[in-house]
Motif scaffolding. Structure first.
Motif, short mmCIF file in Angstrom:
data_model
loop_
_atom_site.label_atom_id
_atom_site.label_comp_id
_atom_site.label_asym_id
_atom_site.label_seq_id
_atom_site.Cartn_x
_atom_site.Cartn_y
_atom_site.Cartn_z
N SER A 243 25.10 37.93 69.97
CA SER A 243 26.48 37.62 69.60
C SER A 243 27.28 37.25 70.83
O SER A 243 28.16 36.39 70.78
CB SER A 243 27.11 38.78 68.85
OG SER A 243 26.88 39.96 69.53
N ILE B 258 20.91 42.34 69.50
CA ILE B 258 21.99 41.80 68.68
C ILE B 258 23.25 41.58 69.51
O ILE B 258 23.94 40.58 69.39
CB ILE B 258 22.24 42.76 67.50
CG1 ILE B 258 21.08 42.62 66.53
CG2 ILE B 258 23.51 42.45 66.80
CD1 ILE B 258 21.08 43.67 65.47
N ARG B 259 23.49 42.51 70.43
CA ARG B 259 24.61 42.32 71.35
C ARG B 259 24.44 41.03 72.13
O ARG B 259 25.38 40.24 72.27
CB ARG B 259 24.66 43.47 72.34
CG ARG B 259 25.40 44.65 71.87
CD ARG B 259 25.57 45.56 73.04
NE ARG B 259 26.28 46.76 72.64
CZ ARG B 259 26.69 47.66 73.49
NH1 ARG B 259 26.45 47.50 74.76
NH2 ARG B 259 27.33 48.72 73.07
N MET C 119 16.24 38.12 71.71
CA MET C 119 16.32 38.61 70.33
C MET C 119 14.97 39.01 69.80
O MET C 119 14.79 40.07 69.22
CB MET C 119 16.92 37.53 69.44
CG MET C 119 18.41 37.54 69.39
SD MET C 119 18.97 36.58 68.01
CE MET C 119 19.30 37.87 66.83
N LEU C 120 13.98 38.10 69.99
CA LEU C 120 12.66 38.38 69.42
C LEU C 120 12.03 39.58 70.12
O LEU C 120 11.45 40.45 69.47
CB LEU C 120 11.77 37.15 69.56
CG LEU C 120 12.20 36.02 68.64
CD1 LEU C 120 11.34 34.80 68.88
CD2 LEU C 120 12.08 36.45 67.19
N LEU D 197 16.87 46.83 69.56
CA LEU D 197 17.45 45.98 68.52
C LEU D 197 18.95 45.81 68.73
O LEU D 197 19.48 44.70 68.69
CB LEU D 197 17.16 46.60 67.15
CG LEU D 197 17.70 45.80 65.98
CD1 LEU D 197 16.98 44.48 65.92
CD2 LEU D 197 17.52 46.55 64.68
N LEU D 198 19.63 46.94 68.99
CA LEU D 198 21.08 46.86 69.22
C LEU D 198 21.38 45.94 70.39
O LEU D 198 22.29 45.10 70.33
CB LEU D 198 21.61 48.25 69.54
CG LEU D 198 22.03 49.08 68.36
CD1 LEU D 198 22.48 50.44 68.84
CD2 LEU D 198 23.17 48.38 67.65
N ILE E 256 4.98 38.53 68.31
CA ILE E 256 6.36 38.25 68.72
C ILE E 256 6.71 39.05 69.96
O ILE E 256 7.47 38.60 70.82
CB ILE E 256 7.32 38.53 67.56
CG1 ILE E 256 7.01 37.56 66.43
CG2 ILE E 256 8.75 38.41 67.96
CD1 ILE E 256 7.92 37.68 65.26
N TRP F 36 13.69 42.75 68.91
CA TRP F 36 13.37 43.12 67.54
C TRP F 36 11.92 43.60 67.44
O TRP F 36 11.62 44.59 66.78
CB TRP F 36 13.58 41.92 66.62
CG TRP F 36 13.16 42.19 65.22
CD1 TRP F 36 13.86 42.89 64.29
CD2 TRP F 36 11.93 41.80 64.61
NE1 TRP F 36 13.14 42.96 63.13
CE2 TRP F 36 11.96 42.30 63.29
CE3 TRP F 36 10.83 41.08 65.04
CZ2 TRP F 36 10.92 42.10 62.41
CZ3 TRP F 36 9.79 40.88 64.17
CH2 TRP F 36 9.83 41.39 62.87
N VAL G 182 18.45 32.63 74.08
CA VAL G 182 18.72 33.91 73.44
C VAL G 182 17.55 34.36 72.53
O VAL G 182 17.40 35.53 72.24
CB VAL G 182 20.05 33.83 72.67
CG1 VAL G 182 19.91 32.98 71.45
CG2 VAL G 182 20.54 35.18 72.30
N TYR G 183 16.70 33.40 72.12
CA TYR G 183 15.57 33.77 71.28
C TYR G 183 14.64 34.75 71.98
O TYR G 183 14.12 35.67 71.37
CB TYR G 183 14.76 32.54 70.87
CG TYR G 183 15.33 31.84 69.67
CD1 TYR G 183 15.19 32.40 68.42
CD2 TYR G 183 16.01 30.66 69.80
CE1 TYR G 183 15.73 31.79 67.32
CE2 TYR G 183 16.56 30.03 68.71
CZ TYR G 183 16.41 30.60 67.47
OH TYR G 183 16.95 29.98 66.40
#
Lengths: 342, 212
Positions: free
Chosen positions: A145, A141-142, A125-126, A137-138, A66, A129, A121-122
């Motif tokens: 959203s 997530i920001r 995000m991926l 990670l933060l 990932i 993470w 956004v993937y």
């Protein structure tokens, strides 16, 4: 055709990085990159070469697959959107066959762009993470959203435009904005939908993660953001995808609101040069690119002018101001169409 | 074999294997990714049926919004394969039995139904203008009813979210809407106004002490 557009957008994005540094330099009274080539024009090549040569580090505790998928997805979604943008009018050859300057004229062009946008956004995000880092990670997530929140007003602003155009195909929407002036009013949608344009513009800043909404890469809270653990060309892909996104979203804004490849008095020019000639198409592409470059420069000016928002301010703006505004815009548009043009 | 049929078989195989991947992978993040791929394959089926609008809306709504929220929750809860609860053999056996009997019932029902053959010629009902016509004329009452259902679900979610917040803390809309602010505020003390006040006070205080 696909290859030309792909390499064209890569080239523009490459020089957008150079232009960004030059603009920043001018606005801060510096010189900017000026060593590699005249005016530092070879700087992007040098940067790219440097990124390729750097050692590649994949953190031990990351999810390897990932981790690699993240930047690849970011790049993929960035380059996919340009498929539905009409870059110029059809070129009619002597034999009567026409060459379309659009990769795919699908009848849901705008929705295609939205689909790709929502997948963009993937990548972030991926990647964030998989790095196995709290800051990443933060930031991921920001980013997620923020993207989801701003997709809503963006879509609502577009609905008002679609009510007027009656078509989702970008080819049709550009066709309706032919020339500049018709029947006593401007043909470009920015003059028919000023509020919609404003909302769309603000949302595209947020979707691009550009300042003043670059919360996912906010250095003083999150170090570097979602690409903290990335090195070498993977980092390059993330940074580069942002510039490609900027180019493509400028192209989309111009297509939707600023008449695409149309320009004032184009009928006069077309009559001189012949409808569907290669020269006419080149002039149209030139007009389109000029508008796009103006928008890219606008994005850059804003970045170096307006300070970053705070996260709760960002959310308040999106949910409490832009969505109601977009809804009101939609109601007004619907009412006007119903009463005056029905 | 005509090209449509070939694509259909490839898509079907991909859909089924991705769906199996959702169930079989241990890591929840991998499950989510497989589910996204499944949605893509299903969208491919829609486009094959000339229903481009439904296909792209499927991607926007499910792959682009709902699955991102899934990922969101899984990342926030930091779920991974280690914390997956281990079920006892008995429960596993019961699951297999009930699932298998459901499959049997479905198969039996499928065998006895007389499915009308699909239209051979390309149908245009999936194109956006035809779909809009159908939704807003023939099916307008169910359409409006379902939108009211969605609205009430949204309001319900907001009401439930409001009850969760602590009474002594100042509630901003960002908290109700995504719950992100808790993390952001805790991790970013620079935002806290009391701290910035303290910082501005400190130099004066030192100055005073130096003089005394």
């Amino acid at each position: 055709m696909i290859a030309i557009i792909l390499f064209g957008s890569l080239g523009v994005a490459m020089y957008a990085t150079w232009a960004e540094r030059k603009v920043a330099a001018v606005m801060q009274d510096r010189r900017g990159p000026n060593r590699a080539g005249p005016f530092g024009l070879l700087q992007p090549l040098a940067d790219g070469l440097k990124l390729f040569m750097k050692e590649e580090i994949i953190p031990n505790n990351s999810t390897r697959f990932i981790f690699i998928l993240g930047p690849s997805l970011a790049m993929l979604t960035a380059t996919m959107t340009s498929a539905v943008v009409p870059w110029g009018p059809d070129i009619v050859l002597g034999s009567g066959s026409a060459i379309s300057l659009q990769v795919a004229d699908i009848n849901i062009g705008i929705l295609f762009i939205f689909g790709v946008l929502s997948l963009g956004v993937y990548g972030i995000m991926l990647g964030g993470w998989a790095s196995n880092n709290k800051f990443s990670l933060l930031s991921a997530i920001r980013a997620a959203s923020q993207a989801i929140s701003y997709e809503l007003p963006m879509g609502l602003a577009l609905i008002a435009l679609l009510m007027m155009s009656g078509s989702l195909s970008l080819h049709d929407i550009v066709g309706q904005q032919h020339g500049f002036w018709k029947d006593g009013w401007f043909t470009w949608y920015v003059f028919k939908q000023p509020l919609g344009f404003f909302i769309f513009l603000v949302c595209s800043f947020a979707e691009l993660n550009r300042a003043p909404f670059d919360l996912p890469e906010c250095e003083n809270e999150l170090n570097m953001g979602y690409h903290q653990e990335y090195s070498s060309m993977k980092l390059g892909f993330y940074l580069f995808a942002e510039y490609i996104n900027m180019f493509v979203s400028s192209a989309v804004i111009v297509t939707l609101f600023f008449g695409g490849y149309n320009f004032p008095f184009m009928d006069v020019v077309a009559a001189k040069l012949g409808e569907g000639s290669v020269l006419m198409a080149l002039i149209c592409i030139g007009a389109f690119m000029t508008k796009i470059i103006c928008f890219i420069l606008f994005f850059m000016f804003v970045r170096w002018t307006i300070p970053r928002f705070r996260y709760d301010q960002l959310m308040n703006l999106g949910w409490k101001s832009l969505i109601p505004l977009a809804l009101v815009n939609m109601l007004i548009t619907g009412g006007v169409i119903l009463w005056f043009f029905n | 074999m005509p090209i449509q049929q070939l694509i259909f078989w490839i898509l079907s195989a991909a859909t089924l294997s991705c769906a199996l991947g959702v169930v079989l992978s241990r890591n929840p993040i991998h499950s989510v990714m497989f589910l996204v791929l499944t949605f893509f394959c299903i969208s491919g089926h829609y486009i094959l049926m000339n229903a481009q609008f439904i296909g792209i809306v499927n991607i926007i709504v499910y792959a682009g919004a709902i699955m991102v929220l899934f990922l969101f929750v899984i990342m926030l809860m930091n779920l991974n394969s280690d914390v997956e609860p281990q079920k006892s053999r008995l429960i596993q056996l019961a699951g297999v039995l009930s699932g298998g009997s459901l499959l049997l019932v479905l198969l039996a029902a499928f065998r006895s139904t007389n499915l009308a053959p699909l239209e051979e010629r390309a149908s245009d009902i999936g194109l956006i203008s035809n779909l809009g016509q159908a939704l807003f004329t023939k099916y307008v009452v169910p359409f409006e009813l379902s939108s009211i259902l969605f609205l009430s679900a949204m309001i319900g979610a907001i009401v439930i979210g409001k009850k969760d917040s602590h009474p002594h803390r100042e509630v901003t809309s960002g908290e109700q809407l995504d719950g992100m602010d808790n993390i952001v505020k805790n991790d970013a003390p620079l935002i806290d106004p009391s701290l910035s006040n303290a910082r501005s006070v400190t130099p004066e205080h030192e100055h005073y002490e130096a003089h005394s």
